[in-house]
Design a protein around this motif. Structure first.
Motif, PDB file in Angstrom:
ATOM      1  N   ALA A  63       0.942  -1.212  -0.060  1.00  0.00           N
ATOM      2  CA  ALA A  63      -0.034   0.280  -0.055  1.00  0.00           C
ATOM      3  C   ALA A  63       0.723   1.160  -0.145  1.00  0.00           C
ATOM      4  CB  ALA A  63      -0.943  -0.022   1.361  1.00  0.00           C
ATOM      5  N   PRO A  64       0.465   2.246  -0.693  1.00  0.00           N
ATOM      6  CA  PRO A  64       1.433   3.364  -0.945  1.00  0.00           C
ATOM      7  C   PRO A  64       1.164   4.347   0.225  1.00  0.00           C
ATOM      8  CG  PRO A  64      -0.629   3.720  -2.096  1.00  0.00           C
ATOM      9  CD  PRO A  64      -0.573   2.308  -1.601  1.00  0.00           C
ATOM     10  N   PHE A  65       2.524   5.159   0.795  1.00  0.00           N
ATOM     11  CA  PHE A  65       2.381   6.043   1.827  1.00  0.00           C
ATOM     12  C   PHE A  65       1.807   7.025   1.412  1.00  0.00           C
ATOM     13  CE2 PHE A  65       5.818   3.078   2.897  1.00  0.00           C
ATOM     14  CZ  PHE A  65       5.865   2.954   4.246  1.00  0.00           C
ATOM     15  N   ARG A  66       0.458   7.200   2.148  1.00  0.00           N
ATOM     16  CA  ARG A  66      -0.391   8.401   1.416  1.00  0.00           C
ATOM     17  C   ARG A  66      -0.192   9.608   2.428  1.00  0.00           C
ATOM     18  NH1 ARG A  66      -3.358   6.887  -2.978  1.00  0.00           N
ATOM     19  NH2 ARG A  66      -3.826   4.551  -3.228  1.00  0.00           N
ATOM     20  N   ARG A  67      -0.047   9.335   3.661  1.00  0.00           N
ATOM     21  CA  ARG A  67      -0.184  10.482   4.765  1.00  0.00           C
ATOM     22  C   ARG A  67       1.359  10.856   5.180  1.00  0.00           C
ATOM     23  NH1 ARG A  67      -3.521   7.318   9.025  1.00  0.00           N
ATOM     24  NH2 ARG A  67      -2.340   5.762   8.351  1.00  0.00           N
ATOM     25  N   THR A  68       2.319   9.902   4.711  1.00  0.00           N
ATOM     26  CA  THR A  68       3.736  10.495   5.474  1.00  0.00           C
ATOM     27  C   THR A  68       4.745  10.407   4.390  1.00  0.00           C
ATOM     28  OG1 THR A  68       4.171   8.352   6.127  1.00  0.00           O
ATOM     29  CG2 THR A  68       3.254   9.606   7.690  1.00  0.00           C
ATOM     30  N   GLY A  69       5.689  11.115   4.329  1.00  0.00           N
ATOM     31  CA  GLY A  69       6.777  11.063   3.430  1.00  0.00           C
ATOM     32  C   GLY A  69       6.764  11.879   2.176  1.00  0.00           C
ATOM     33  N   VAL A  70       7.632  12.172   1.609  1.00  0.00           N
ATOM     34  CA  VAL A  70       7.993  12.855   0.378  1.00  0.00           C
ATOM     35  C   VAL A  70       7.717  11.841  -0.721  1.00  0.00           C
ATOM     36  CG1 VAL A  70       9.449  14.445  -1.178  1.00  0.00           C
ATOM     37  CG2 VAL A  70       9.212  14.518   1.475  1.00  0.00           C
ATOM     38  N   PRO A  71       6.995  12.068  -2.032  1.00  0.00           N
ATOM     39  CA  PRO A  71       7.013  11.100  -2.926  1.00  0.00           C
ATOM     40  C   PRO A  71       8.364  11.239  -3.656  1.00  0.00           C
ATOM     41  CG  PRO A  71       4.959  12.564  -3.046  1.00  0.00           C
ATOM     42  CD  PRO A  71       5.714  13.035  -1.808  1.00  0.00           C
ATOM     43  N   ALA A  72       8.543   9.949  -4.504  1.00  0.00           N
ATOM     44  CA  ALA A  72       9.927   9.704  -4.753  1.00  0.00           C
ATOM     45  C   ALA A  72      10.052  10.571  -5.988  1.00  0.00           C
ATOM     46  CB  ALA A  72       9.841   8.371  -5.528  1.00  0.00           C
ATOM     47  N   GLU A  73       9.188  11.348  -6.899  1.00  0.00           N
ATOM     48  CA  GLU A  73       9.706  12.149  -7.938  1.00  0.00           C
ATOM     49  C   GLU A  73       9.862  13.569  -7.320  1.00  0.00           C
ATOM     50  OE1 GLU A  73       6.651  12.530 -10.645  1.00  0.00           O
ATOM     51  OE2 GLU A  73       6.847  10.395 -11.613  1.00  0.00           O
ATOM     52  N   ARG A  74       9.094  13.877  -6.231  1.00  0.00           N
ATOM     53  CA  ARG A  74       9.359  15.253  -5.475  1.00  0.00           C
ATOM     54  C   ARG A  74      10.737  15.009  -4.770  1.00  0.00           C
ATOM     55  NH1 ARG A  74       9.207  20.614  -4.598  1.00  0.00           N
ATOM     56  NH2 ARG A  74       8.658  20.963  -2.586  1.00  0.00           N
ATOM     57  N   GLU A  75      11.175  13.977  -4.070  1.00  0.00           N
ATOM     58  CA  GLU A  75      12.220  13.937  -3.598  1.00  0.00           C
ATOM     59  C   GLU A  75      13.515  13.933  -4.386  1.00  0.00           C
ATOM     60  OE1 GLU A  75      14.451  10.738  -0.215  1.00  0.00           O
ATOM     61  OE2 GLU A  75      13.123   9.846  -1.775  1.00  0.00           O
ATOM     62  N   ALA A  76      13.438  13.414  -5.743  1.00  0.00           N
ATOM     63  CA  ALA A  76      14.630  13.670  -6.621  1.00  0.00           C
ATOM     64  C   ALA A  76      14.713  14.931  -6.899  1.00  0.00           C
ATOM     65  CB  ALA A  76      14.261  12.635  -7.832  1.00  0.00           C
ATOM     66  N   GLU A  77      13.453  15.548  -7.211  1.00  0.00           N
ATOM     67  CA  GLU A  77      13.650  17.032  -7.622  1.00  0.00           C
ATOM     68  C   GLU A  77      14.248  17.863  -6.642  1.00  0.00           C
ATOM     69  OE1 GLU A  77       9.616  18.235  -8.368  1.00  0.00           O
ATOM     70  OE2 GLU A  77       9.378  17.040 -10.084  1.00  0.00           O
ATOM     71  N   LEU A  78      14.079  17.848  -5.261  1.00  0.00           N
ATOM     72  CA  LEU A  78      14.587  18.464  -4.221  1.00  0.00           C
ATOM     73  C   LEU A  78      16.090  18.235  -4.122  1.00  0.00           C
ATOM     74  CD1 LEU A  78      11.613  17.973  -1.419  1.00  0.00           C
ATOM     75  CD2 LEU A  78      12.380  20.138  -2.537  1.00  0.00           C
ATOM     76  N   LEU A  79      16.500  16.938  -4.272  1.00  0.00           N
ATOM     77  CA  LEU A  79      17.699  16.617  -4.053  1.00  0.00           C
ATOM     78  C   LEU A  79      18.516  17.214  -5.062  1.00  0.00           C
ATOM     79  CD1 LEU A  79      17.458  12.939  -3.150  1.00  0.00           C
ATOM     80  CD2 LEU A  79      18.428  14.689  -1.773  1.00  0.00           C
ATOM     81  N   ALA A  80      18.074  17.163  -6.296  1.00  0.00           N
ATOM     82  CA  ALA A  80      18.836  17.904  -7.597  1.00  0.00           C
ATOM     83  C   ALA A  80      19.097  19.419  -7.350  1.00  0.00           C
ATOM     84  CB  ALA A  80      17.906  17.736  -8.948  1.00  0.00           C
ATOM     85  N   LYS A  81      17.729  19.989  -6.685  1.00  0.00           N
ATOM     86  CA  LYS A  81      17.988  21.633  -6.296  1.00  0.00           C
ATOM     87  C   LYS A  81      18.779  21.658  -5.254  1.00  0.00           C
ATOM     88  CE  LYS A  81      14.631  25.114  -5.402  1.00  0.00           C
ATOM     89  NZ  LYS A  81      13.412  25.710  -5.247  1.00  0.00           N
ATOM     90  N   TRP A  82      18.988  20.970  -4.292  1.00  0.00           N
ATOM     91  CA  TRP A  82      19.779  21.117  -3.043  1.00  0.00           C
ATOM     92  C   TRP A  82      21.101  21.219  -3.681  1.00  0.00           C
ATOM     93  CZ3 TRP A  82      20.761  22.550   1.485  1.00  0.00           C
ATOM     94  CH2 TRP A  82      21.855  21.997   2.143  1.00  0.00           C
ATOM     95  N   HIS A  83      21.775  19.939  -4.524  1.00  0.00           N
ATOM     96  CA  HIS A  83      23.233  19.805  -5.213  1.00  0.00           C
ATOM     97  C   HIS A  83      23.435  20.881  -5.848  1.00  0.00           C
ATOM     98  CE1 HIS A  83      23.659  15.665  -3.434  1.00  0.00           C
ATOM     99  NE2 HIS A  83      22.754  15.215  -4.121  1.00  0.00           N
ATOM    100  N   ALA A  84      22.323  21.446  -6.752  1.00  0.00           N
ATOM    101  CA  ALA A  84      22.667  22.634  -7.299  1.00  0.00           C
ATOM    102  C   ALA A  84      23.134  23.783  -6.508  1.00  0.00           C
ATOM    103  CB  ALA A  84      21.452  22.834  -8.584  1.00  0.00           C
ATOM    104  N   ALA A  85      22.229  24.032  -5.384  1.00  0.00           N
ATOM    105  CA  ALA A  85      22.630  24.951  -4.701  1.00  0.00           C
ATOM    106  C   ALA A  85      23.822  24.985  -3.715  1.00  0.00           C
ATOM    107  CB  ALA A  85      21.375  25.205  -3.453  1.00  0.00           C
ATOM    108  N   VAL A  86      24.269  23.719  -3.326  1.00  0.00           N
ATOM    109  CA  VAL A  86      25.589  23.547  -2.933  1.00  0.00           C
ATOM    110  C   VAL A  86      26.603  23.936  -3.827  1.00  0.00           C
ATOM    111  CG1 VAL A  86      27.009  21.606  -1.939  1.00  0.00           C
ATOM    112  CG2 VAL A  86      24.486  21.813  -1.279  1.00  0.00           C
TER     113      VAL A  86
END
Length: 382
Positions: free
Chosen positions: A349-372
């Protein structure tokens, strides 16, 4: 996903290595020189209840359940189960019954607690009201330490009087829990243990507020780790809580207690490295500071379980509960067993109430690495 049956639930616990005797889990003797007791559990088939029931049965006590028969109705079908509905005031099946101890795992509405506690005030020797650290005024809104004597949330009498159903109490959760504590003590003065758990975690927890981390790390790859790695986190394994509830019941421990981890500090790094050690897949933890998370509207606690920004990170003391016998298993055991349960019982069953969705997590990590990288590429001003 269908509700687990008693057989599948117990099987998953056995697979996780947690259907062991009480002594093996806590180091406490299996029978602490106390006579068998007749225990009434109000609820008993949700998350905390089954763990407590199993611990009580392992110690030779007789357990009766009172509930609506809607949550996991096939669980504990070999026990006496009385049906009724606290929302409607239907306590008919409890009339004329006597029990040594009442364990109230469904204490949400003060009027419900008053009705049940008064019903057994002349016969029961002990009443356990399972409350919450959410009773504290300011917890989750400011940093600081919250002991049992810290101010609790208040709610007007006329508002309390209008709330008769459990689901309607959730809008005032902390304040209503505090009122439930008072109701229990008023009905059975000097015989009540008001137990205030923090986040209850472990096998069987469908809230996913902790489960998300072992499952996410086990998925592997780059994992976005929130905030300060050294930030203190607190939770309590449901089995440790259940075993301690039984200890309090048997020893007639009364008073108000924060039932929250740990014996010493546990950091967010400890938890996520523990999750990493529980899996065989390659994992990279990338720590992203909380300013970045907040700027990008990543929500604390639910989107990033266990993470609370520093200015709102309260800490509850637990010395009183530890002095009264509360013990904590290694967090590695909690992580391992929760992951095993998630793989064998929780399902896909998907995690509907908790956690960041996989695609959103990947976008945030890419943005974080770019900022660093952008900060690293800036010329040094001399």
């Amino acid at each position: 996903m269908p509700a687990p049956t008693r057989r599948s639930f117990v099987a998953s616990l056995a697979a996780a290595g947690i259907a062991a005797p009480l002594a093996a889990r806590t180091g406490l003797p299996t029978r602490r020189s106390v006579p068998p007791q007749k225990i009434l559990v109000l609820g008993g088939t949700g998350f905390l209840g089954p763990h407590f029931v199993r611990a009580a049965l392992a110690n030779g006590h007789t357990v009766t359940l009172f509930n609506r028969g809607r949550t996991n109705p096939g669980m504990f079908d070999d026990l006496e189960q009385l049906q009724g509905d606290r929302d409607t005031g239907d306590l008919a099946s409890l009339q004329g019954r006597t029990f040594d101890t009442i364990v109230d795992t469904s204490a949400y509405v003060p009027a419900h607690v008053t009705a049940t506690a008064e019903l057994f005030a002349d016969s029961a020797q002990h009443y356990q009201c399972i409350s919450s650290i959410s009773v504290y005024d300011g917890l989750g809104a400011r940093a600081g330490t919250f002991a049992e004597d810290a101010p609790v949330l208040e709610i007007a009498d006329d508002v309390v009087a209008k709330i008769t159903r459990i689901r309607d109490s959730f809008a005032h959760y902390g304040a209503m829990k505090a009122r439930c504590e008072r109701a229990a003590e008023a009905a059975m003065p000097g015989r009540v243990a008001n137990i205030r758990p923090g986040l209850i975690v472990g096998p069987g927890d469908n809230s996913d507020r902790f489960t998300w981390w072992p499952v996410r790390v086990d998925r592997g790859g780059e994992v976005m780790a929130p905030g300060d790695p050294a930030a203190n986190v607190q939770f309590v394994d449901v089995r440790d809580l259940a075993d301690w509830m039984l200890h309090c019941l048997e020893q007639r421990v009364v008073g108000v207690f924060n039932a929250n981890g740990f014996a010493g500090d546990v950091s967010m790094r400890d938890v996520l490295v523990g999750c990493k050690c529980a899996t065989a897949v390659p994992v990279k933890l990338t720590w992203v500071d909380e300013a970045f998370l907040l700027e990008n509207e990543v929500g604390p606690w639910m989107q990033m379980p266990l993470w609370i920004p520093a200015d709102a990170r309260g800490h509850t003391t637990n010395e009183r509960a530890i002095a009264a016998g509360l013990r904590f298993r290694p967090i590695a055991d909690t992580i391992r067993d929760t992951l095993q349960w998630a793989k064998t019982e929780r399902g896909d069953a998907p995690f509907r109430r908790t956690g960041v969705p996989a695609e959103r997590e990947a976008e945030l990590l890419a943005k974080w690495h770019a900022a660093v990288k952008a900060r690293a590429d800036q010329p040094t001003v001399r």
